[in-house]
Motif scaffolding. Structure first.
Motif: not given
Length: 271
Positions: A9-12, A54-58, A240-243
């Protein structure tokens, strides 16, 4: 739910949005940032930049920070974090002994409170950052907290947090922060037995454990909600890919917790 199912579910996790029926999906991030202290050997400001990445990525709408800078030029440090992360500093910091709230411009700030909790002799004072935010026509009360190491004090402060929730006078509310103990602890259970719902327990997504960041084995951070809030997913956004894993460990005593919440509209009567 198995670990593999949670990972799937990581990308959902739903993105922030306003839905056709007037309800809103809001992302809330809880993050203990260790006063944005740079680790030995890091260049100045490296910790702040890592947290901001991290904040921007989430992509949260609301960030509940714990252990915000509290001493020399603390307002400047929070302003820098807000600028680097693309957020607005709503309230808290030294005035609340550490907890703070940030938001995007999507949120309209109706009011804020900075609250110091009753002090235990010999223990560092604790506080709460509180705000009522509006997303379109939907109002959300927010509490950012960091409970301390003394178990008796944590239990007492949990009761104070529940009282502050009532004082927010908002149809929906979220409490996010470092609770200092696992879900079976007395303070955690005082918060969740009757009034609040544990977002991870209801809709796990991502990782579970938040501390210590290098090898997490305890869940001592949480996002809790009042009734009426639909929990769409909650957990540590480590996959998450960007984290970047290095960023998660760069300026934190705990891993962050990200939740996606749906706030129905029109809001039901409070009660």
């Amino acid at each position: 739910m198995t670990f593999a199912a949670v990972r799937s579910q990581q990308h959902d996790l739903p993105a922030s949005r306003r839905e056709p029926d007037g309800s809103v999906v809001v992302r809330v991030l809880s993050y203990n940032v260790r006063s944005l202290r740079d680790a030995p050997g890091q260049p100045s400001g490296a910790a702040c930049r890592a947290v901001a990445r991290v904040i921007r990525a989430t992509a949260p709408d609301v960030v509940c920070v714990q252990e915000a800078p509290r001493f020399f030029r603390w307002r400047k440090a929070l302003a820098r974090l807000a600028r680097e992360a693309g957020l607005v500093h709503v309230t808290g910091g030294a005035t609340t002994a550490g907890p703070a709230i940030f938001s995007t411009l999507r949120a309209h700030v109706e009011r804020t409170e900075e609250i110091l909790l009753p002090r235990t002799p010999g223990v560092r004072r604790r506080g709460v950052a509180a705000a009522v935010l509006r997303f379109g026509d939907v109002r959300l009360g927010v509490l950012s907290c960091h409970l301390g190491p003394d178990a008796g004090e944590r239990h007492t402060h949990a009761g104070a947090l529940l009282s502050r929730l009532d004082g927010l006078d908002a149809p929906y509310a979220v409490l996010a922060g470092s609770l200092g103990e696992a879900p079976d602890g007395r303070a955690f259970r005082r918060l969740t037995d009757d009034r609040l719902r544990d977002a991870w327990a209801e809709r796990p997504w991502g990782g579970e454990h938040t501390a210590p960041p290098a090898g997490p084995r305890e869940r001592v951070d949480a996002v809790l909600t009042t009734g009426g809030v639909e929990i769409l997913g909650c957990g540590v956004p480590a996959e998450l890919p960007a984290v970047r894993p290095a960023d998660l460990r760069a300026a934190a005593d705990h891993l962050p917790v990200l939740a996606a919440l749906r706030l129905p509209h029109p809001a039901p009567p409070k009660g």
